[in-house]
Scaffold this active site. Structure first.
Site, short mmCIF file in Angstrom:
data_model
loop_
_atom_site.label_atom_id
_atom_site.label_comp_id
_atom_site.label_asym_id
_atom_site.label_seq_id
_atom_site.Cartn_x
_atom_site.Cartn_y
_atom_site.Cartn_z
N PRO A 129 -18.71 -12.55 -30.30
CG PRO A 129 -17.71 -10.49 -30.69
CD PRO A 129 -18.93 -11.12 -30.09
CD GLU A 130 -16.99 -19.13 -30.77
OE1 GLU A 130 -15.99 -19.87 -30.64
OE2 GLU A 130 -18.08 -19.54 -31.19
#
Length: 298
Positions: free
Chosen positions: A2-3
């Site tokens: 996840p960014e």
């Protein structure tokens, strides 16, 4: 992994239930994730009040009423879900995504009681690359996880002058420089590709070429800075990209992925009007880079 927009989306999903809530009980179902839990993890959390829930880069930071902070990182497959006592998942949204109820991947359960009522905040992580820790708020900035982090790509702290100072003299390719967490904190592969396309900048361009000999940002760097801020803001507003394992705390999928211009679009037409070329993929430092060789020459 996840960014930043995905982590910020998770923070916003947790905040209404977690902020101002007391931690009544903690079920710690194993001794470690990526790293071992701190000693007496559950006992030290029970009875505490969560005063605020923040984010630094890709870390979630819950401030507690005793001056400690609970730090969480989602790793590759970590996620939180919220369940109301006796009522199942709270507020499933339009893009509802069915979750497995197999509790072998539910590693930590926080039982909370707060403004939103009694709820369970459940951390699920099939690959167990996420991690959690407890530390003093006063020591946070000097902790090895945070000490070297660069500027956040949200808010007013990121501007062209700030980036010029961080990129000056660097011969490394622009893509690699933007992924360096010491330069910009939390910026990941997806949104770097998207921002470079918007700014019409080649991922192979030397990062220092965006800075004048006197250390001032060139016009290209000003455009890139705006593109970074815009793509991150839009992704947060859309709920993140939700690639593969990532889903929001209410079980819904984000939808920014449906608006990608170049990321994961190898061989497809560049969406810029009048371009006519196709998106290509190259590998830089072991990561896929997607770009348009016609649009992104400068």
């Amino acid at each position: 992994m996840p960014e930043l927009p995905e982590v910020e989306t998770v923070r916003r999903g947790l905040a209404p239930v977690m902020e101002g809530a007391g931690i009544v009980r903690v079920e710690q179902r194993r001794g470690d994730l990526r790293f071992a839990f701190p000693d007496n993890f559950a006992e030290r959390l029970e009875g505490r009040l969560v005063t605020s829930l923040g984010r630094r880069a890709k870390y979630l930071i819950a401030d507690l009423d005793d001056g400690m902070v609970l730090v969480s990182h989602l790793g590759m497959s970590g996620s939180f879900r919220i369940e109301a006592d006796g009522d199942g998942e709270l507020k499933p949204g339009v893009f509802h995504h069915a979750r497995s109820k197999d509790d072998k991947h539910d590693h930590v359960v926080f039982h909370v009681d707060g403004p939103a009522g009694q709820a369970r905040i459940i951390y699920n992580d099939p690959r167990r690359f996420g991690y959690m820790d407890l530390m003093a708020r006063s020591a946070l900035a000097e902790h090895p996880w945070f000490k070297s982090l660069g500027v956040e790509p949200t808010g007013n702290s990121l501007d062209a002058n700030e980036l010029a100072g961080r990129l000056a003299g660097k011969k490394t390719p622009l893509k690699a420089a933007l992924l360096d967490q010491r330069i910009i904190a939390g910026l990941g592969n997806i949104y770097v590709c998207e921002a470079m396309w918007r700014a019409r900048l080649s991922p192979l361009k030397p990062a220092g070429a965006l800075v004048t000999g006197t250390g001032r940002p060139r016009k290209d760097l000003e455009v890139l800075t705006s593109a970074i801020r815009d793509v991150i803001d839009e992704a947060i507003a859309a709920g993140g990209s939700s690639l593969r394992d990532h889903i929001r705390t209410d079980g819904t999928l984000g939808y920014f992925q449906h608006g990608f211009s170049v990321y994961d679009r190898e061989g497809k037409a560049c969406p810029r009007p009048g371009c006519g070329d196709t998106v290509r993929r190259i590998v830089q430092s072991g990561r896929s880079t997607f770009y348009c060789p016609r649009c992104q020459k400068s």
